[in-house]
Design an enzyme around this catalytic site. Structure first.
Site, PDB file in Angstrom:
ATOM      1  N   LYS A 235       0.877  -1.237  -0.262  1.00  0.00           N
ATOM      2  CA  LYS A 235       0.108   0.130   0.232  1.00  0.00           C
ATOM      3  C   LYS A 235       0.889   1.275   0.085  1.00  0.00           C
ATOM      4  O   LYS A 235       1.913   1.048   0.745  1.00  0.00           O
ATOM      5  CB  LYS A 235      -1.110   0.074   1.249  1.00  0.00           C
ATOM      6  CG  LYS A 235      -1.918  -1.075   1.410  1.00  0.00           C
ATOM      7  CD  LYS A 235      -2.874  -0.743   2.733  1.00  0.00           C
ATOM      8  CE  LYS A 235      -3.781  -1.926   2.801  1.00  0.00           C
ATOM      9  NZ  LYS A 235      -4.822  -1.670   1.896  1.00  0.00           N
ATOM     10  N   ARG A 309      -9.903 -11.897   2.564  1.00  0.00           N
ATOM     11  CA  ARG A 309     -10.856 -12.841   2.192  1.00  0.00           C
ATOM     12  C   ARG A 309     -10.241 -14.380   2.223  1.00  0.00           C
ATOM     13  O   ARG A 309     -10.684 -15.193   2.254  1.00  0.00           O
ATOM     14  CB  ARG A 309     -11.541 -12.574   0.628  1.00  0.00           C
ATOM     15  CG  ARG A 309     -10.107 -12.551  -0.108  1.00  0.00           C
ATOM     16  CD  ARG A 309     -10.750 -11.949  -1.427  1.00  0.00           C
ATOM     17  NE  ARG A 309     -10.845 -10.382  -1.264  1.00  0.00           N
ATOM     18  CZ  ARG A 309     -11.043  -9.468  -2.208  1.00  0.00           C
ATOM     19  NH1 ARG A 309     -11.332  -9.795  -3.531  1.00  0.00           N
ATOM     20  NH2 ARG A 309     -11.219  -8.313  -2.080  1.00  0.00           N
TER      21      ARG A 309
END
Length: 455
Positions: A235, A309
């Site tokens: 990020k 996830r």
């Protein structure tokens, strides 16, 4: 009971909750002193307007607080810090004392672990024992969620999150076990291990059990990514600033578990939290890696920043193995959900229309906003890959929250009612009752639904 509440006090100042539409009639019924005081101080009639009203001797007699209607309650969340130190009680026609007390309690919150507050909040009288018990349960549980999220990862990594869960379990007679580090591999939780293996704080699966095994089983699954650097798909620095909140799903499940256990609801509760840190190191998992999940589904890593996830996949598989009456997973999962609905309205997905409709009714009753998005099956193809059963990253730049929901759906049998929440868990700005920082979202709706369904 929290310090911002009390069951009795010798000196209590009334706070009149007054609808703006009722103000002219109310004012005409007041004595000339009060009318002159409000005129002299140029009191403005608008939502949230507050003023002190003195008696003839100049002492505080009451507080006036204006609202749009009798259902407006969040505004009073500004009062605990803005009113003078003392004890107060609410008055007014048609008011919901419990709802107002909730806003007061949440407006009293201050994160004090690293900084001394400038002042303590004022106190609210809760003379009704039943209301006091209900409100204190909600507020203290929501405080727990906020505290866990607000704590930086240096003090809230996987091991410290585990310690918080152990403490909670001990307080309410629950049991908690952990599968840590390479034991995750030997016990077939490769997805959890692979995401967290690059951290110096070992990945783990937390497993809390509480309640009578003969009662209906409800299983909560919370994303516990204690910090998300993005992994090798790093990020930008600006996007990491609040990534301590990426364990917000885990915090929510612990807060909801506390509500359930404190209320002694007749359910067989299980909480599963995959607790990891998504770090960068020589052994970090890579784009293109393929993981064999607990269910046997192979997962190709299209993006290491779509790690939530992946860890939830194994936890959901284990949750489904006992065929509970309901599975709820909560996660700070996608930016796409925030693009769709903003930061203040959590997205949820559900494989059962009846459950979704009933939950929505409870959300409306509790004024706890949520919004359902569809598990639109046509988007499933965006997760296809020639190398594995499924990719963790959609090939389509659109519908990202739905794609994430469809990924998780692969790990939950259709016959088990399942709710998936994708939420922000953070207030970007301060509002009454909702200070900037970690925030509990949708939990009042969920608790109300679970209590009505199984209680």
């Amino acid at each position: 009971m929290l310090a911002c509440f009390t069951a009795q006090s010798e000196k209590v100042t009334p706070v009149l909750i007054l609808k703006i539409s009722d103000y002219p009639q109310w004012l005409s019924s007041q004595d000339s002193f009060t009318q002159n005081w409000l005129a002299t101080t140029q009191f403005r009639i608008e939502p949230g307007s507050t003023t002190y009203i003195p008696d003839a001797a100049g002492n505080l007699a009451s507080v006036l607080f204006c609202v749009n209607d009798s259902k407006s309650f969040w505004g009073v969340g500004s009062l605990p810090i803005s009113l003078a130190d003392g004890v107060y009680r609410f008055e007014g026609e048609g008011i919901d004392y419990a709802r107002l007390a909730l806003a007061w309690g949440l407006g009293s919150y201050q994160f004090t672990r690293y900084k001394t507050p400038l002042r303590k909040p004022s106190c609210l009288l809760l003379p009704d024992a039943t209301v006091a018990e209900q409100v204190d349960n909600l507020v203290t549980s929501l405080y727990l969620v906020r505290d866990l999220i607000n704590t930086p990862t240096d003090d809230m990594g996987p091991s410290q999150l585990a310690a918080a869960a152990v403490e909670l379990a001990g307080n309410y007679g629950a049991t908690l076990t952990q599968i840590i580090g390479e034991d995750l591999l030997t016990q077939n939780y490769a997805s959890i291990y692979t995401v967290g293996r690059a951290s110096d704080d070992a990945p783990r699966l937390l497993d809390l059990h509480w309640g009578n095994p003969s009662h209906p089983r409800v299983t909560l699954v919370g994303k516990g990514v204690c910090f998300d650097s993005g992994g090798l798909d790093l990020k930008p620095a600006s996007a990491m600033l609040i990534m301590k909140k990426d364990m917000g799903g885990a915090a929510h499940t612990l807060g909801l578990a506390r509500m359930i256990m404190l209320a002694k609801l007749p359910i067989n509760l299980r909480v599963l939290i995959p607790a990891v840190e998504n770090s960068v190191a020589g052994n970090a998992y890579r784009p293109g890696d393929i993981i064999k999940s607990r269910k046997g589904i192979t997962i190709e890593i299209g993006n290491t920043d779509a790690e939530g996830r992946v860890v939830l996949a194994d936890a959901l598989t284990e949750a489904a193995s006992e065929k509970p009456e309901l599975i709820i997973d909560i996660a700070t999962l996608t930016g796409a959900a925030r693009v769709a609905l903003g930061t203040e309205c959590p997205v949820f997905f559900c494989n059962n229309d009846r459950v979704a409709a009933e939950l929505t009714q409870h959300a409306e009753m509790e004024a706890d906003p949520i919004w359902r998005l569809p598990l639109f099956s046509a988007y499933r193809e965006s997760l296809n890959t020639p190398y594995a059963d499924i990719n963790n990253n959609s090939s389509d730049p659109y519908g990202g929250a739905i794609a994430a929901g469809l990924f998780l759906k692969e790990f939950v049998p259709d016959e088990i009612p399942w709710l998936h929440f994708d939420l922000m868990a953070w207030n970007l700005k301060s509002r009454p009752g909702k200070p900037v920082g970690g925030e509990a979202m949708a939990l009042r709706a969920l608790f109300s639904y679970i209590k009505a369904k199984f209680g």
